[in-house]
Write a protein that holds these residues in place. Sequence first.
Motif, PDB file in Angstrom:
ATOM      1  N   GLY A 503      61.053  31.930 -20.204  1.00 15.72           N
ATOM      2  CA  GLY A 503      60.152  30.661 -20.238  1.00 15.72           C
ATOM      3  C   GLY A 503      58.563  31.085 -20.405  1.00 15.72           C
ATOM      4  O   GLY A 503      58.322  31.938 -20.669  1.00 15.72           O
ATOM      5  N   PHE A 504      57.801  29.744 -20.627  1.00 15.02           N
ATOM      6  CA  PHE A 504      56.445  30.059 -20.775  1.00 15.02           C
ATOM      7  C   PHE A 504      55.602  28.856 -20.435  1.00 15.02           C
ATOM      8  O   PHE A 504      55.965  27.971 -19.781  1.00 15.02           O
ATOM      9  N   VAL A 505      54.303  28.987 -20.394  1.00 11.22           N
ATOM     10  CA  VAL A 505      53.371  27.905 -19.837  1.00 11.22           C
ATOM     11  C   VAL A 505      52.488  27.872 -21.140  1.00 11.22           C
ATOM     12  O   VAL A 505      51.999  28.978 -21.608  1.00 11.22           O
ATOM     13  N   ILE A 506      52.128  26.578 -21.603  1.00  9.70           N
ATOM     14  CA  ILE A 506      50.930  26.539 -22.315  1.00  9.70           C
ATOM     15  C   ILE A 506      49.715  26.027 -21.671  1.00  9.70           C
ATOM     16  O   ILE A 506      49.730  24.766 -21.020  1.00  9.70           O
ATOM     17  N   GLU A 507      48.347  26.380 -22.044  1.00 10.15           N
ATOM     18  CA  GLU A 507      47.424  25.985 -21.141  1.00 10.15           C
ATOM     19  C   GLU A 507      46.360  25.279 -22.279  1.00 10.15           C
ATOM     20  O   GLU A 507      45.991  26.186 -23.312  1.00 10.15           O
ATOM     21  N   THR A 508      45.884  24.120 -22.237  1.00 12.40           N
ATOM     22  CA  THR A 508      45.035  23.504 -23.283  1.00 12.40           C
ATOM     23  C   THR A 508      43.693  23.302 -22.301  1.00 12.40           C
ATOM     24  O   THR A 508      43.829  23.119 -21.244  1.00 12.40           O
ATOM     25  N   GLU A 509      42.546  23.503 -23.177  1.00 11.04           N
ATOM     26  CA  GLU A 509      41.286  23.135 -22.452  1.00 11.04           C
ATOM     27  C   GLU A 509      40.329  22.496 -23.504  1.00 11.04           C
ATOM     28  O   GLU A 509      40.553  22.931 -24.672  1.00 11.04           O
ATOM     29  N   SER A 510      39.898  21.422 -23.151  1.00 11.77           N
ATOM     30  CA  SER A 510      39.101  20.397 -23.994  1.00 11.77           C
ATOM     31  C   SER A 510      38.166  19.807 -23.093  1.00 11.77           C
ATOM     32  O   SER A 510      38.370  19.177 -22.097  1.00 11.77           O
TER      33      SER A 510
END
Length: 669
Positions: A503-510
């Motif tokens: 599995g994995f984790v996506i991190e977004t920053e805005s």
Amino acid sequence: MGDFQQFVADVTSRLTAMSKGELYVVGDRLDRDSLWLTFLESFPAGTNLRFRERSEYDCSTCRVFVKNFGTVVEIRDGRVRTVWSGVSASDPVFSVVAAALDEFVGSLPLSGIFRSSETQYGTKTTRSLRDGQVEVWHHLHGQVAKQHRTTDVGPARGAFDTTVQVFQRGLDELTGQALDTVVDLIDDNALYRGAEHRRAVTEFRSLRNRWTQATDARAFVFANAMNPAARFRNTVIGTLVQDLSEGVDLEHAVRSFETKVAPQNYQRPTALITPAMVKAAMKTIDELGIEESLQRRFARLSDVSVNNVLWVDNDTQSRMKDGIEGLLMQAATTGASAARLRDAKPEEVPVLTFMKDILPGAASIDLWVANSHEPHFVSLTTGRHPDAPRLFSWDNDFGWSYGGNVTDSIKEKVKRAGGNVTGKLRVSLSWFNHDDLDLHVYEPDGTHIWYQDKRHKLDVDMNASSPLSNEPVENVTWAGRIADGEYRIEVNQFRKRDSSRGGFVIETESDGKIEHYSYERAVGQKETVEVGRMTVVGEVITAFRPGAGLQSGSAGKDLWGITTEQFVPVSTVMYSPNYFDDNEVGNRHYFFMLKGCVNDQPTRGIYNEFLRGDLHQHRKVFEVLGDRTKCEPSTDQLSGLGFSSTVRNAVVAKVTMTGGRRRLISIQF
């Protein structure tokens, strides 16, 4: 004059005996010329009866023998012995000659293996007619044994020379500790098909041990160059030993070995910690006197001084160390309404303002725990022996560990990997094993951002090759103009190496807002997962539609004994231990310990990032120890959410003040 025929017989007999084994040569061509001169000049005064026209022992036939067989040696019992050793001991003249030749040849360095295309050198006898009489002349001569003859002398000698060089480099460069480690890994079944390589490793280790004790190390190398283990350094298992000998991290070295020999879906059955490594670590611990300091556990509220607690829930006060005296807070108002606050836009408050102006007057605090906060789950740890020497660079024995046994967030991992986290918009990928996952982003105009075009926005691409990490990240950042429209995000499994911790984790920053989207299923070889579609307007993410299997902040899940996507009561608020008392070391973290939050996994209590300066030289030892000395789960631990002062983030808190006023606050970090 001595008995030359007996001398010839002795030399011939000696050569025949030597030829039953392997033969070597010493010196070079010039040394062979010097040997012939030594032979002629070594006769005692008055005994060299040279004839002007011809003689027995200074003729061309004897010269051919001396130059070709005279520098031949054997290696017996670890010592170099020449063809002249012990020859004609009973003859007063030729014993002197043999001794001089033995001394000269014995002083020359070993230079190669003896191979010849000839059948013999020298001639046993020659005849001549003198004054009507036939004279018989005796000469030095010898047969080349069958095992020493070849039609390709140059290649045969070259192959031996190459083997000697490989063998010598292996002995010089491969350490005993590295060999012991690999044997331990094989015995612990921690190497792919390791049992097939055990004999090669142990045979070379045995040779190396004997080499270190050899009286003549060079002779030992030549004598054992025919052993198949002599080329061990150039084998695939030899490259693993070479990496370890050069100081390559054990995990990386083994992963490099496995990429050469194991199938892509191979999963190692045991951890890479060997008994020998533990023994070596314990030796260091004894030398430093810190054995008790390594015994760690989860911290309890009763361990923490009242001076280091910024706020405590009323129901929790009685369990605090030092009681409640000195707390800068009033008793909570009884009978405060427990009704849920209506949906409302929270007021944004900087964390320092929250700590200074709101926290002292709070009667109760409930934190909205979102799925995106999963990487922020944190536990406080401490030593089992309060009086033991300190391990860390601050003046107390407390540490902390975020979920997944890391010390900081995905953003911090990206920063450490050299990625840009200061742009207007960021998408980061994080996973937890040695797989080679790749992040793909398609911009509204179709521009494809991926590892083959890293010139502009993709600046971190980990686990494509060695060294491999079990905390890898990839990062895409937009620093310039950002087009409005829909962005498609995908993750592709380029090379699957592990079957654990998928599995994995996506991190977004805005616009200062960080969101997380997790995919908990392992990604198969060459499989592509559509993470989602991100809408950007005015350089800000306005919507995100997760793909199938991606979990965002909408559906609650059970983590550490609590359910996410709802308010959870806070028991205690504190700084991270590096800011306890008068310490100000590194980045400050804000910890909100939650009621009922229990980390049920063994957790690291020691990180290299925490170590005091004089222990940095032992970082490899402590890396092993940190994994080997994890804190065992306990029900009364201090666990909750943590936020770094260096990472822009936010968490919503429902705060009931002591006067009964209720506030919905977005705490800004």
